[in-house]
Design a protein around this motif. Structure first.
Motif: not given
Ligand code: CUA
Length: 147
Positions: A94, A129, A131-133, A137, A140
């Motif tokens: 993340h 967040c 960062e692609y998670c 996403h 977040m």
């Molecule tokens: Cu956690 Cu994007």
């Protein structure tokens, strides 16, 4: 190229500019049962100094207070507070970015991400967040409210 390398060398060794490095290691599978990450949240450790223990997961940040009315997670600190965020992930990579601060870090499973900032002006900061998670996403996020 040589000048670029010299510039990097000077910034690393003489001006103390460096990439964020892990503040410690944890086992991502058991970190949710490991102190202090088993009780995420914000505590005042000294007057004006706060520690925010955060668990990033798909898809949110545990440790912020959730308000079901506004469907937003947030923490509130007084102006002038120095907040140290200790962030771990219990699943995937993340991001942990707080807008209008110097905080911009990755949260990598197995590592403790530790970042600090002094919130010296009242206002709201979005925590993202970045960062692609996964599929959620975009939901977040949280807030730091400075009063
Ligand atoms: Cu956690 Cu994007």
């Amino acid at each position: 190229m040589l000048l670029a390398l010299i510039a990097i060398g000077v910034s690393v060794f003489f001006t103390n500019i460096h990439l964020p490095s892990p503040a410690g290691r944890v086992d991502a599978r058991t970190v949710a049962q490991t102190a202090p990450f088993d009780t995420p949240g914000v505590t005042e450790v000294e007057p004006g100094q706060y520690e925010a223990v955060i668990r990033a997961y798909q898809f949110g940040f545990l440790g912020f207070d959730y308000d079901s009315e506004t469907q937003t997670s947030s923490i509130t600190v007084p102006v002038g507070s120095e907040v140290t965020f200790k962030v771990v992930s219990t699943d995937v990579v993340h991001g942990f970015m707080i807008l209008d601060t110097t905080i911009n870090a990755m949260v990598i499973p197995g590592q403790i991400t530790e970042v600090s900032f002094i919130f010296d002006e009242p206002g709201e900061h979005l925590v993202l967040c970045h960062e692609y998670c996964g599929t959620q996403h975009h939901v977040m996020y949280a807030k730091v409210v400075v009063v």
